[in-house]
Design a protein around this motif. Structure first.
Motif, PDB file in Angstrom:
ATOM      1  N   VAL A  74       0.912  -0.985   0.018  1.00  0.00           N
ATOM      2  CA  VAL A  74      -0.128   0.179  -0.044  1.00  0.00           C
ATOM      3  C   VAL A  74       0.754   1.291  -0.021  1.00  0.00           C
ATOM      4  CG1 VAL A  74      -1.767   1.355   1.292  1.00  0.00           C
ATOM      5  CG2 VAL A  74      -1.789  -1.049   0.993  1.00  0.00           C
ATOM      6  N   TRP A  75       0.622   2.022  -1.154  1.00  0.00           N
ATOM      7  CA  TRP A  75       1.345   3.121  -0.924  1.00  0.00           C
ATOM      8  C   TRP A  75       0.409   4.614  -0.717  1.00  0.00           C
ATOM      9  CZ3 TRP A  75       3.026  -1.082  -3.411  1.00  0.00           C
ATOM     10  CH2 TRP A  75       4.442  -1.140  -3.396  1.00  0.00           C
ATOM     11  N   SER A  76       0.944   5.586  -0.022  1.00  0.00           N
ATOM     12  CA  SER A  76      -0.053   6.390   0.203  1.00  0.00           C
ATOM     13  C   SER A  76       0.899   7.866  -0.005  1.00  0.00           C
ATOM     14  CB  SER A  76      -0.737   6.474   1.613  1.00  0.00           C
ATOM     15  OG  SER A  76       0.158   6.346   2.614  1.00  0.00           O
ATOM     16  N   ALA A  77       0.251   8.938  -0.256  1.00  0.00           N
ATOM     17  CA  ALA A  77       0.877  10.349  -0.374  1.00  0.00           C
ATOM     18  C   ALA A  77       1.063  10.654   1.071  1.00  0.00           C
ATOM     19  CB  ALA A  77       0.023  11.377  -1.166  1.00  0.00           C
ATOM     20  N   ALA A  78       2.329  11.481   1.144  1.00  0.00           N
ATOM     21  CA  ALA A  78       2.669  11.822   2.567  1.00  0.00           C
ATOM     22  C   ALA A  78       1.674  12.855   3.038  1.00  0.00           C
ATOM     23  CB  ALA A  78       3.882  12.710   2.661  1.00  0.00           C
ATOM     24  N   ASP A  79       0.884  13.652   2.293  1.00  0.00           N
ATOM     25  CA  ASP A  79      -0.113  14.489   2.921  1.00  0.00           C
ATOM     26  C   ASP A  79      -1.429  13.936   3.024  1.00  0.00           C
ATOM     27  OD1 ASP A  79      -0.500  14.436   0.239  1.00  0.00           O
ATOM     28  OD2 ASP A  79      -0.299  16.665   0.005  1.00  0.00           O
ATOM     29  N   ARG A  96       3.924   2.108   2.139  1.00  0.00           N
ATOM     30  CA  ARG A  96       5.072   2.705   1.563  1.00  0.00           C
ATOM     31  C   ARG A  96       4.726   4.232   1.431  1.00  0.00           C
ATOM     32  NH1 ARG A  96       5.523  -2.487   1.151  1.00  0.00           N
ATOM     33  NH2 ARG A  96       7.439  -3.511   0.957  1.00  0.00           N
ATOM     34  N   ARG A  97       5.631   5.222   0.874  1.00  0.00           N
ATOM     35  CA  ARG A  97       5.102   6.403   0.599  1.00  0.00           C
ATOM     36  C   ARG A  97       5.243   6.737  -0.939  1.00  0.00           C
ATOM     37  NH1 ARG A  97       1.977   8.953   4.353  1.00  0.00           N
ATOM     38  NH2 ARG A  97       2.985   9.197   6.445  1.00  0.00           N
ATOM     39  N   LEU A  98       4.306   7.535  -1.126  1.00  0.00           N
ATOM     40  CA  LEU A  98       4.363   8.075  -2.589  1.00  0.00           C
ATOM     41  C   LEU A  98       5.086   9.481  -2.679  1.00  0.00           C
ATOM     42  CD1 LEU A  98       0.655   7.654  -3.950  1.00  0.00           C
ATOM     43  CD2 LEU A  98       2.654   6.219  -4.784  1.00  0.00           C
ATOM     44  N   THR A  99       6.035   9.647  -3.522  1.00  0.00           N
ATOM     45  CA  THR A  99       6.844  10.925  -3.240  1.00  0.00           C
ATOM     46  C   THR A  99       6.268  12.100  -4.099  1.00  0.00           C
ATOM     47  OG1 THR A  99       8.011  10.385  -5.162  1.00  0.00           O
ATOM     48  CG2 THR A  99       8.733   9.401  -3.225  1.00  0.00           C
ATOM     49  N   GLY A 100       5.134  11.698  -5.067  1.00  0.00           N
ATOM     50  CA  GLY A 100       4.796  12.629  -5.824  1.00  0.00           C
ATOM     51  C   GLY A 100       5.371  12.852  -7.208  1.00  0.00           C
ATOM     52  N   THR A 104       9.782   8.418 -10.079  1.00  0.00           N
ATOM     53  CA  THR A 104      10.337   7.658  -8.866  1.00  0.00           C
ATOM     54  C   THR A 104       9.254   6.680  -8.406  1.00  0.00           C
ATOM     55  OG1 THR A 104      11.676   9.486  -8.238  1.00  0.00           O
ATOM     56  CG2 THR A 104      11.275   7.860  -6.548  1.00  0.00           C
ATOM     57  N   ASP A 105       8.008   7.080  -8.123  1.00  0.00           N
ATOM     58  CA  ASP A 105       7.119   6.053  -7.789  1.00  0.00           C
ATOM     59  C   ASP A 105       6.649   4.909  -8.627  1.00  0.00           C
ATOM     60  OD1 ASP A 105       6.656   7.968  -5.578  1.00  0.00           O
ATOM     61  OD2 ASP A 105       4.996   8.999  -6.576  1.00  0.00           O
ATOM     62  N   GLN A 106       6.780   5.052 -10.115  1.00  0.00           N
ATOM     63  CA  GLN A 106       6.432   4.135 -10.842  1.00  0.00           C
ATOM     64  C   GLN A 106       7.699   2.899 -10.803  1.00  0.00           C
ATOM     65  OE1 GLN A 106       3.840   4.283 -13.328  1.00  0.00           O
ATOM     66  NE2 GLN A 106       4.150   2.053 -13.092  1.00  0.00           N
ATOM     67  N   ARG A 107       8.841   3.519 -10.531  1.00  0.00           N
ATOM     68  CA  ARG A 107      10.042   2.844 -10.470  1.00  0.00           C
ATOM     69  C   ARG A 107       9.989   1.882  -9.271  1.00  0.00           C
ATOM     70  NH1 ARG A 107      13.871   6.164 -10.107  1.00  0.00           N
ATOM     71  NH2 ARG A 107      14.126   6.461 -12.112  1.00  0.00           N
ATOM     72  N   ALA A 108       9.579   2.509  -8.122  1.00  0.00           N
ATOM     73  CA  ALA A 108       9.559   1.708  -7.086  1.00  0.00           C
ATOM     74  C   ALA A 108       8.288   0.475  -6.952  1.00  0.00           C
ATOM     75  CB  ALA A 108       9.089   2.566  -5.721  1.00  0.00           C
ATOM     76  N   VAL A 128       1.394   5.693 -12.772  1.00  0.00           N
ATOM     77  CA  VAL A 128       1.117   6.344 -11.540  1.00  0.00           C
ATOM     78  C   VAL A 128       1.335   7.929 -11.845  1.00  0.00           C
ATOM     79  CG1 VAL A 128       2.126   6.950  -9.165  1.00  0.00           C
ATOM     80  CG2 VAL A 128       2.537   4.722 -10.123  1.00  0.00           C
ATOM     81  N   ALA A 129       0.270   8.445 -11.385  1.00  0.00           N
ATOM     82  CA  ALA A 129       0.155   9.884 -11.764  1.00  0.00           C
ATOM     83  C   ALA A 129       0.402  10.712 -10.497  1.00  0.00           C
ATOM     84  CB  ALA A 129      -1.277  10.280 -12.144  1.00  0.00           C
ATOM     85  N   PRO A 130       0.556  12.160 -10.762  1.00  0.00           N
ATOM     86  CA  PRO A 130       1.028  12.938  -9.680  1.00  0.00           C
ATOM     87  C   PRO A 130      -0.335  13.293  -8.572  1.00  0.00           C
ATOM     88  CG  PRO A 130       1.933  13.923 -11.577  1.00  0.00           C
ATOM     89  CD  PRO A 130       1.179  12.834 -11.991  1.00  0.00           C
ATOM     90  N   THR A 131      -1.368  12.857  -9.163  1.00  0.00           N
ATOM     91  CA  THR A 131      -2.496  13.358  -8.360  1.00  0.00           C
ATOM     92  C   THR A 131      -2.994  12.181  -7.608  1.00  0.00           C
ATOM     93  OG1 THR A 131      -3.765  12.456 -10.562  1.00  0.00           O
ATOM     94  CG2 THR A 131      -3.668  14.981  -9.981  1.00  0.00           C
ATOM     95  N   ASP A 132      -2.642  10.642  -7.872  1.00  0.00           N
ATOM     96  CA  ASP A 132      -2.514   9.509  -7.258  1.00  0.00           C
ATOM     97  C   ASP A 132      -2.195   9.808  -5.700  1.00  0.00           C
ATOM     98  OD1 ASP A 132      -3.652   8.230  -9.430  1.00  0.00           O
ATOM     99  OD2 ASP A 132      -1.769   7.421  -9.989  1.00  0.00           O
TER     100      ASP A 132
END
Length: 373
Positions: A74-79, A96-100, A104-108, A128-132
């Protein structure tokens, strides 16, 4: 391992999904998608909760198996504010964290999928999109060798689309005649051949009448697998008999089949109702109050799957991913009073049998003691 384990519900999901097949070679895993629907169901609200719970009423429990590996990430945005209930349901090792940064997030995410499927699925099936704000991923890997070996031998099928044409075949001889049975199904008679694996995973090969479609035969095979044989074995599609001269009269089954490898990419949102997602997608809304105070809706849901059957054994893998985005403005927060209770010596205690109300022990405490009995 039936009631309360999610097995029957996951099988129903697989059968329902198979009813949407269009006849092209494919592979799908309801067992791979089910844990994500179940996790969302426990934290959804309104119509989304009802729909998800109807598909996945409980989590999927799998016994420890040398042949099966199921992983969840499970990946979530820090905010993204997460509820205590969600943090309890998703232990820290899974989070885990999404960096935005999409790259980077796609690679992880891709590395996670490849590692947990031994490279069979090299990437997650979503972009992965920045809005996810939230991404859920499951990875399912199955590997088994055969309890009885196959041998490669060319043969000429006597029926079907390959009739009379030489094919690169697999041949196996067994005296376990119970491995072959024929079921009467709504899609007509279905021949079911069980190929036992070395450990605790078997492969069932199911053959129906040639005029039947995948969307009929695959659900029928899922349902028939748990049922009883309904027809004489000789009445099954692909089944024939012949008389031979031998040194003993033990019945035998000669199995002829072909090696195969199939891959598929599925957009689960083409049939969202199958996965309980009909209300959770489309119009942004507040569908998952149990996850966050930030309203969320499902923006992507996809699966990549592969399966291979050969002389040495069978292997299959599936990676399922769902992404969620902000559905609306965050819910308004309110202030409230919280009651606290402090119990300090002296006080009494009771040990009570919950089911009967029987008081097993009663006592009185005058000072703190050791924390462990």
């Amino acid at each position: 391992m039936r009631e309360g384990t999610g097995v029957d519900a996951a099988n129903r999901l697989t059968a329902g999904w198979a009813q949407t097949l269009d006849g092209r070679p494919t592979v799908l895993s309801g067992a791979g998608a089910y844990p994500l629907s179940a996790l969302l169901a426990a934290h959804a609200g309104g119509a989304a909760r009802s729909e998800l719970a109807a598909v996945a009423p409980t989590g999927l429990s799998l016994v420890d198996s040398p042949s099966i590996r199921l992983a969840l990430g499970v990946w979530s945005a820090a905010d993204l504010p997460l509820t205590d209930g969600w943090l309890t349901a998703v232990p820290e090792p899974l989070r885990r964290r999404l960096t935005g940064d999409p790259t980077t997030d796609q690679r992880a995410l891709d590395e996670w999928a490849a590692e947990r499927t031994d490279g069979l699925i090299p990437a997650v099936p979503i972009q992965v999109a920045p809005t996810d704000l939230l991404v859920l991923v499951s990875a399912l890997l199955v590997r088994t060798g055969w309890a009885e070996p196959f041998r490669r031998r060319p043969f000429r099928p006597t029926a079907g689309a390959w009739r009379g044409r030489e094919v690169d075949g697999l041949h196996q001889v067994t005296d376990e005649v119970g491995r072959l049975r024929v079921a009467a199904t709504p899609a007509g008679p279905l021949s079911l051949l069980t190929v036992p694996g070395e450990a605790d995973v078997d492969v069932v090969l199911a053959l129906g009448e040639p005029d039947r479609q995948a969307r009929e035969l695959v659900p029928a095979a899922v349902a028939a697998w748990a049922g009883d044989a309904g027809l004489p074995v000789t009445a099954g599609p692909g089944v024939g008999t012949r008389t031979v001269t031998a040194t003993d009269d033990r019945p035998q089954v000669h199995v002829w089949t072909v090696p195969f490898q199939v891959t598929a990419d599925h957009d689960l949102l083409e049939h969202p109702e199958v996965f309980g997602l009909a209300s959770a997608v489309g119009t942004p809304g507040d569908h998952f109050p149990g996850i966050s105070t930030q309203p969320l809706y499902v923006s992507q849901a996809r699966q990549s799957a592969t399966a291979a059957f050969g002389e040495a054994g069978f292997c299959a893998a599936a990676v399922t991913a769902m992404a969620a985005r902000a559905g609306a403005a965050p819910r308004a927060l309110v202030t409230k009073e919280v009651t606290t209770v402090e119990v300090t010596p002296p006080f009494c205690f009771l040990a009570v049998h919950r089911a009967t109300g029987l008081v097993l022990f009663a006592g009185w405490v005058t000072e703190p003691g050791p924390q462990q009995p």
